[in-house]
Design an enzyme around this catalytic site. Structure first.
Site, PDB file in Angstrom:
ATOM      1  N   ASP A 146       1.059  -1.207  -0.118  1.00 46.62           N
ATOM      2  CA  ASP A 146      -0.276  -0.065  -0.096  1.00 46.62           C
ATOM      3  C   ASP A 146       1.097   1.103  -0.211  1.00 46.62           C
ATOM      4  OD1 ASP A 146      -2.017  -1.654   0.260  1.00 46.62           O
ATOM      5  OD2 ASP A 146      -3.211  -1.263   2.191  1.00 46.62           O
ATOM      6  N   ASP A 186     -13.234  -3.605  -1.509  1.00 47.51           N
ATOM      7  CA  ASP A 186     -13.163  -3.883  -0.091  1.00 47.51           C
ATOM      8  C   ASP A 186     -14.492  -3.321   0.735  1.00 47.51           C
ATOM      9  OD1 ASP A 186     -10.136  -2.548  -0.696  1.00 47.51           O
ATOM     10  OD2 ASP A 186     -11.698  -0.679  -1.320  1.00 47.51           O
TER      11      ASP A 186
HETATM   12  O1  1PR Z   1     -10.399   3.478  -5.258  1.00 51.50           O
HETATM   13  O2  1PR Z   1      -9.825   2.402  -7.301  1.00 51.50           O
HETATM   14  O3  1PR Z   1      -9.063   3.881  -6.104  1.00 51.50           O
HETATM   15  O4  1PR Z   1      -8.388   2.648  -5.497  1.00 51.50           O
HETATM   16  C1  1PR Z   1      -7.766   2.431  -3.945  1.00 51.50           C
HETATM   17  C2  1PR Z   1      -7.040   1.256  -3.919  1.00 51.50           C
HETATM   18  O5  1PR Z   1      -6.960   1.427  -2.558  1.00 51.50           O
HETATM   19  C3  1PR Z   1      -8.093   0.207  -3.229  1.00 51.50           C
HETATM   20  O6  1PR Z   1      -7.370  -1.098  -4.215  1.00 51.50           O
HETATM   21  C4  1PR Z   1      -8.364  -0.451  -2.278  1.00 51.50           C
HETATM   22  O7  1PR Z   1      -8.473  -1.503  -1.772  1.00 51.50           O
HETATM   23  C5  1PR Z   1      -6.474   0.529  -1.748  1.00 51.50           C
HETATM   24  N1  1PR Z   1      -6.885   1.312   0.145  1.00 51.50           N
HETATM   25  C6  1PR Z   1      -7.893   2.071  -0.195  1.00 51.50           C
HETATM   26  N2  1PR Z   1      -7.154   2.289   1.679  1.00 51.50           N
HETATM   27  C7  1PR Z   1      -7.130   1.816   1.734  1.00 51.50           C
HETATM   28  C8  1PR Z   1      -5.950   1.527   3.095  1.00 51.50           C
HETATM   29  O8  1PR Z   1      -5.348   0.777   3.955  1.00 51.50           O
HETATM   30  N3  1PR Z   1      -6.533   2.747   3.592  1.00 51.50           N
HETATM   31  N4  1PR Z   1      -5.576  -0.321   1.225  1.00 51.50           N
HETATM   32  C9  1PR Z   1      -6.287   0.821   0.803  1.00 51.50           C
HETATM   33  C10 1PR Z   1      -6.473  -2.041   1.338  1.00 51.50           C
HETATM   34  C11 1PR Z   1      -6.066  -3.280   2.031  1.00 51.50           C
HETATM   35  C12 1PR Z   1      -5.481  -4.446   1.084  1.00 51.50           C
HETATM   36  C13 1PR Z   1      -3.952  -4.976   2.074  1.00 51.50           C
HETATM   37  C14 1PR Z   1      -4.700  -6.089   2.803  1.00 51.50           C
HETATM   38  C15 1PR Z   1      -3.579  -7.149   3.676  1.00 51.50           C
HETATM   39  N5  1PR Z   1      -5.105  -2.451   1.723  1.00 51.50           N
HETATM   40  O9  1PR Z   1      -4.542  -4.489  -0.253  1.00 51.50           O
HETATM   41  O10 1PR Z   1      -2.737  -4.915   1.314  1.00 51.50           O
HETATM   42  O11 1PR Z   1      -5.504  -5.893   3.113  1.00 51.50           O
HETATM   43  O12 1PR Z   1      -3.540  -7.098   4.638  1.00 51.50           O
HETATM   44  P1  1PR Z   1      -3.067  -7.591   5.574  1.00 51.50           P
HETATM   45  O13 1PR Z   1      -2.246  -8.739   4.502  1.00 51.50           O
HETATM   46  O14 1PR Z   1      -1.607  -6.741   6.742  1.00 51.50           O
HETATM   47  O15 1PR Z   1      -4.183  -7.462   6.606  1.00 51.50           O
HETATM   48  P2  1PR Z   1      -9.085   2.845  -6.037  1.00 51.50           P
END
Ligand code: 1PR
Length: 474
Positions: free
Chosen positions: A173, A328
């Site tokens: 991320d 999400d």
């Molecule tokens: O909505 O098309 O602009 O895309 C934004 C992207 O960013 C989406 O894929 C969304 O999942 C991601 N995103 C947005 N905000 C966050 C955040 O964390 N605040 N991250 C985010 C999402 C989720 C996974 C993470 C897993 C594994 N991250 O990618 O890496 O949950 O985590 P873990 O193994 O530590 O539990 P758009």
């Protein structure tokens, strides 16, 4: 492809080159183009260098065939010099050539059927797999092709039947921190701040390279604040991709901010242009999050697809396999199925007030905004629109180290025929084993467990291998 070659008047010179038996290496659709015709474009003729027809996979397994599979080598070739026969190579395709056992078939691979995974005819070589994305084995194969002094061999220990490996994906991320540097961060249930600051877990290119060396089967970058910072104005992310693709030879996915956008001067950019820029910078797949939710809402409202959505346009130009939908969802608990119009599951993990049922609500803007749409409907409609894969996150599980939401994964996996990547919650190798034995997910993605250096990717893979899960070793 054939249409584009014809428009550029390249078919005749290409055929002349091939008939002169000059060195040629074709990859993926370039293998398919050597045959007579394809179900993918029945109105077009292929180059007809090798007899045969290209067909769509007709199998109960997920299509596209995405991931690392083996090869059975049928004739000697210098491209396999130094190979043991146990190597896995990266495939991503929905169409294939059925095995004909003609003299030109170099290797075959199993996926619901036995298909031609490479051909060799004089100096013409073509592979259905992507050597340029197949890690060290792929690089060795390309070196062998270039070095004509290498001896032609059949590797000693090819499998009798090849198997597709379960994939382990490292996720980064990425966002700008308060000082303006692009850093890898990681949240707890999507909250990436600690003591007011954005958590900084390292630099994206170095971390990606490190995970590649450790054996990650793919690397995914999510530009997590791109919903507010338009990616074409956020060139550091493009630079990250360019630098990573010079050093990391496994597939790269990038997501964040892929949508139509009009800047403050009124200039319009289409989602396809944003995606194209990501592909040109080195991405193999793009992932769409928030925009997918809005597209599906519109399709449900109007009852029809326009053909103009980001999913449809990007799939049309770059292929279904290039479009990943990042979901999400978060759990919404209810006491009874009739309490919501959305499809519910009876859960083993009741809500705080003893609710026995829940549905999975889609969110946008990095989990900030819940919508009146469930994850199952989102996944189904996106598949119909042309998406090739689902990246299934889970806000309740993200960053908790408590394991994947197996109930969610089974629910979505049953609803679609495209591959599903399980994401969120991995805290130990046993969690990966659970996801591959208790669900049919094709891949597992994790972030925190790798960033915190708790368990290296190699250790996860060794544990899976000891427990008879098919994986790629490198
Ligand atoms: O909505 O098309 O602009 O895309 C934004 C992207 O960013 C989406 O894929 C969304 O999942 C991601 N995103 C947005 N905000 C966050 C955040 O964390 N605040 N991250 C985010 C999402 C989720 C996974 C993470 C897993 C594994 N991250 O990618 O890496 O949950 O985590 P873990 O193994 O530590 O539990 P758009």
């Amino acid at each position: 492809m054939m249409q584009s070659l014809r428009e550029q008047q390249l078919i005749e010179p290409l055929l002349r080159y091939l008939h002169e038996d000059r060195p040629f290496f074709g990859i993926c659709v370039a293998l398919q183009a050597l045959f007579d015709s394809s179900e993918e474009a029945p109105e077009e003729s292929g180059l007809g260098i090798i007899p045969g027809r290209v067909k769509r996979f007709d199998t109960e397994l997920a299509v596209p065939h995405i991931g690392w599979n083996g090869i059975k080598v049928h004739q000697p070739s210098r491209i396999f010099h130094g190979f043991s026969g146990q190597e896995k190579l990266y495939f991503v395709h929905s169409y294939h050539v059925e095995t004909t056992h003609t003299a030109d078939v170099l290797t075959t691979t199993n996926y619901g059927c036995e298909f031609v995974s490479s051909v060799q005819k004089g100096n013409i070589i073509a592979t259905q797999f992507h050597p340029e994305k197949s890690g060290k084995a792929g690089l060795k194969l390309l070196e062998n092709f270039l070095d004509t002094s290498r001896e032609a061999v059949i590797p000693q220990s090819c499998p009798a039947e090849t198997k597709l490996a379960e994939r382990i994906i490292a996720c980064l991320d990425v966002r700008s921190n308060d000082q303006g540097d692009l850093v890898v961060t990681k949240g707890d249930q999507y909250d990436v701040r600690e003591g007011g600051d954005v958590r900084n877990l390292g630099m994206p290119v170095e971390l990606a390279q490190n995970y590649y060396e450790q054996g990650a089967d793919e690397v995914t970058f999510l530009n997590i604040t791109a919903f507010r910072d338009f990616p074409l104005e956020d060139m550091p992310m493009m630079e990250v991709l360019q630098k990573t693709s010079e050093k990391v030879f496994v597939p790269l996915t990038v997501g964040g901010g892929i949508r139509d956008f009009t800047d403050c001067n009124g200039k319009f950019y289409s989602a396809l242009e944003v995606a194209s820029e990501y592909f040109r910078s080195g991405a193999d797949k793009i992932s769409i999050g928030s925009d997918a939710v809005l597209i599906v809402e519109e399709v449900l409202k109007t009852g029809k697809a326009t053909g103009l959505s980001s999913i449809e346009q990007i799939a049309r130009v770059y292929g279904n396999q290039a479009v990943v939908i990042s979901v999400d969802p978060r759990r919404v608990y209810v006491h009874a199925p009739d309490d919501t119009p959305h499809p519910v599951i009876e859960t083993e993990f009741p809500g705080e007030n003893g609710e026995k049922y829940c549905w999975y609500q889609c969110t946008v803007r990095g989990g900030r905004e819940g919508r009146d749409l469930d994850a199952v409907t989102l996944a189904k409609v996106c598949e119909q629109l042309g998406a090739g894969e689902i990246l299934l996150n889970c806000i309740d599980k993200d960053g908790t180290n408590s394991g994947f939401d197996l109930e969610l994964i089974n629910l979505v996996k049953e609803a679609v025929t495209i591959p599903v990547i399980a994401s969120s919650g991995a805290g130990c190798p046993e969690h990966f084993l659970e996801v591959f034995t208790q669900t049919d997910a094709e891949a597992a993605l994790a972030a925190g467990i790798f960033h915190r250096k708790e368990v290296p990717i190699g250790q996860v893979k060794r544990f899976l291998q000891e427990n008879e899960v098919e994986i790629r070793t490198c």
